[in-house]
Design a protein around this motif. Structure first.
Motif, PDB file in Angstrom:
ATOM      1  N   GLU A   1       0.998  -0.967   0.017  1.00  0.00           N
ATOM      2  CA  GLU A   1       0.042  -0.074   0.036  1.00  0.00           C
ATOM      3  C   GLU A   1       0.862   1.220  -0.090  1.00  0.00           C
ATOM      4  OE1 GLU A   1      -3.589   0.062   2.260  1.00  0.00           O
ATOM      5  OE2 GLU A   1      -3.535  -2.057   2.841  1.00  0.00           O
TER       6      GLU A   1
ATOM      7  N   ASN B   1      -7.128   3.366 -10.148  1.00  0.00           N
ATOM      8  CA  ASN B   1      -8.352   3.204  -9.667  1.00  0.00           C
ATOM      9  C   ASN B   1      -8.659   1.670  -9.758  1.00  0.00           C
ATOM     10  OD1 ASN B   1      -9.866   5.667  -9.448  1.00  0.00           O
ATOM     11  ND2 ASN B   1      -8.295   6.327 -11.091  1.00  0.00           N
TER      12      ASN B   1
ATOM     13  N   TRP C   1      -7.442   0.468  -6.569  1.00  0.00           N
ATOM     14  CA  TRP C   1      -8.476   0.757  -5.492  1.00  0.00           C
ATOM     15  C   TRP C   1      -9.649  -0.134  -5.212  1.00  0.00           C
ATOM     16  CZ3 TRP C   1      -7.989   2.777  -1.026  1.00  0.00           C
ATOM     17  CH2 TRP C   1      -9.180   3.024  -0.196  1.00  0.00           C
ATOM     18  N   VAL C   2     -10.357  -0.033  -6.572  1.00  0.00           N
ATOM     19  CA  VAL C   2     -11.818  -0.732  -6.311  1.00  0.00           C
ATOM     20  C   VAL C   2     -11.785  -2.284  -6.151  1.00  0.00           C
ATOM     21  CG1 VAL C   2     -12.784   1.123  -7.651  1.00  0.00           C
ATOM     22  CG2 VAL C   2     -12.049  -0.906  -8.731  1.00  0.00           C
TER      23      VAL C   2
ATOM     24  N   TYR D   1      -7.414  -2.582  -2.556  1.00  0.00           N
ATOM     25  CA  TYR D   1      -7.261  -1.684  -1.412  1.00  0.00           C
ATOM     26  C   TYR D   1      -8.506  -1.242  -0.865  1.00  0.00           C
ATOM     27  CZ  TYR D   1      -2.520  -2.219  -2.895  1.00  0.00           C
ATOM     28  OH  TYR D   1      -1.113  -2.493  -3.354  1.00  0.00           O
ATOM     29  N   GLY D   2      -9.781  -0.904  -1.470  1.00  0.00           N
ATOM     30  CA  GLY D   2     -10.909  -0.395  -1.149  1.00  0.00           C
ATOM     31  C   GLY D   2     -11.588  -1.529  -0.420  1.00  0.00           C
TER      32      GLY D   2
ATOM     33  N   TYR E   1     -15.363  -2.535   0.192  1.00  0.00           N
ATOM     34  CA  TYR E   1     -16.815  -2.270  -0.155  1.00  0.00           C
ATOM     35  C   TYR E   1     -17.662  -3.524   0.242  1.00  0.00           C
ATOM     36  CZ  TYR E   1     -14.649   1.760  -2.416  1.00  0.00           C
ATOM     37  OH  TYR E   1     -14.017   2.714  -3.070  1.00  0.00           O
TER      38      TYR E   1
ATOM     39  N   THR F   1     -16.941   6.041  -5.280  1.00  0.00           N
ATOM     40  CA  THR F   1     -15.870   5.009  -4.737  1.00  0.00           C
ATOM     41  C   THR F   1     -15.375   5.651  -3.355  1.00  0.00           C
ATOM     42  OG1 THR F   1     -14.001   6.265  -5.925  1.00  0.00           O
ATOM     43  CG2 THR F   1     -15.132   4.458  -7.067  1.00  0.00           C
ATOM     44  N   TRP F   2     -15.546   7.128  -3.124  1.00  0.00           N
ATOM     45  CA  TRP F   2     -15.138   7.830  -1.882  1.00  0.00           C
ATOM     46  C   TRP F   2     -13.754   7.421  -1.555  1.00  0.00           C
ATOM     47  CZ3 TRP F   2     -17.803  11.642  -0.088  1.00  0.00           C
ATOM     48  CH2 TRP F   2     -17.341  11.938   0.873  1.00  0.00           C
ATOM     49  N   SER F   3     -13.077   7.707  -2.558  1.00  0.00           N
ATOM     50  CA  SER F   3     -11.492   7.188  -2.578  1.00  0.00           C
ATOM     51  C   SER F   3     -10.696   8.515  -2.957  1.00  0.00           C
ATOM     52  CB  SER F   3     -11.228   6.023  -3.464  1.00  0.00           C
ATOM     53  OG  SER F   3     -11.522   6.610  -4.840  1.00  0.00           O
TER      54      SER F   3
ATOM     55  N   ALA G   1      -8.000   7.898  -4.730  1.00  0.00           N
ATOM     56  CA  ALA G   1      -7.767   7.745  -6.112  1.00  0.00           C
ATOM     57  C   ALA G   1      -8.841   8.109  -7.119  1.00  0.00           C
ATOM     58  CB  ALA G   1      -7.637   5.936  -6.338  1.00  0.00           C
TER      59      ALA G   1
END
Length: 250
Positions: A3, A123, A126-127, A130-131, A133, A204-206, A208
């Motif tokens: 990360e 992106n 992330w999705v 690392y994200g 959800y 995505t609230w990120s 990225a």
């Protein structure tokens, strides 16, 4: 990828947004068409350039996405769908309906490829990796607010492109576009794309997503202002109350 290293890529995109904005305030990118000009080295047909430079945004994103441990989860799959809705159209549909005949510098195409690879990595990773959800994200107001903005921006972008195509059909020159978002701004297609990616950032609230939204603004806002100046210099009867990119303001 750790990360910590991933964070450097996100930071690089934020820095690139700032550099791009400053550069484009002084240099009008010669993508072709009204702003095409010599002095930028070898060129390719704009249709070829668009496919080659935008395809990585779709294909590389899919490849990077599939590396993630959350690739089969519901919310990441929806984000994958949103991304592909935009970039399949941009890479594999738009170039074949655009006005032909113009040319694009190879340098511009290569720079776009490099950015699209960076942005796809940032992106997609992330999705799908690392994200985090949970399915409950589907009822979060941020998801629905972002989705609504994405859909509205996408519709404005496509509708504006459609108006431009109809305007140029059977014509060898340029005319003043009217109707739709053109009632308010000179580049509603760019405005639509900016709204899209801010919607993505919210959904995505990120960081990225925010980095991409900021880069999109840094890239397209100066180009919209250049378009606006060109229209006003070219057409004496250009609507005086029309703004460049933000209705009633800018």
């Amino acid at each position: 990828m750790p990360e910590g290293a991933y964070a450097w890529f996100v930071g690089a995109e934020l820095v690139l947004a700032a550099v791009t904005f400053v550069a484009l305030l002084f240099i009008v990118a010669p993508y072709g068409g009204r702003h095409g000009r010599s002095g930028w080295g070898p060129t390719v047909p704009s249709r070829v350039g668009w496919v080659v430079m935008e395809a990585p945004a779709s294909l590389a994103f899919l490849g990077f996405y599939l590396l993630g441990s959350h690739r089969a989860d519901t919310v990441p799959l929806l984000f994958l769908l949103l991304w592909q809705v935009h970039y399949v159209q941009r890479a594999f549909v738009y170039p074949f309906v655009m006005r032909s005949g113009s040319r694009m510098p190879v340098l511009v195409m290569l720079l776009a490829i490099l950015f699209n690879l960076l942005n796809a990595w940032v992106n997609a990773r992330w999705v799908s990796e690392y994200g985090d959800y949970a399915t409950s994200w589907l009822v979060d107001p941020r998801f629905w607010t972002g989705l609504a903005l994405f859909a509205a921006g996408y519709a404005l972008n496509l509708g504006s492109d459609r108006i431009l195509r109809r305007l140029r059909r059977g014509s060898t020159g340029y005319s003043i576009p009217r109707g739709g978002g053109f009632r308010f701004v000179s580049s509603p297609n760019y405005l639509g794309e900016i709204v899209e990616w801010f919607g993505w950032a919210i959904a995505t609230w990120s960081l990225a997503g925010l980095a991409f939204a900021l880069y999109t603004t840094a890239n397209l806002a100066p180009r919209a202002m250049a378009n606006h100046r060109w229209y006003r210099e070219t057409f004496r009867d250009y609507p005086a109350d029309r703004r460049a990119i933000v209705p009633f303001l800018l």
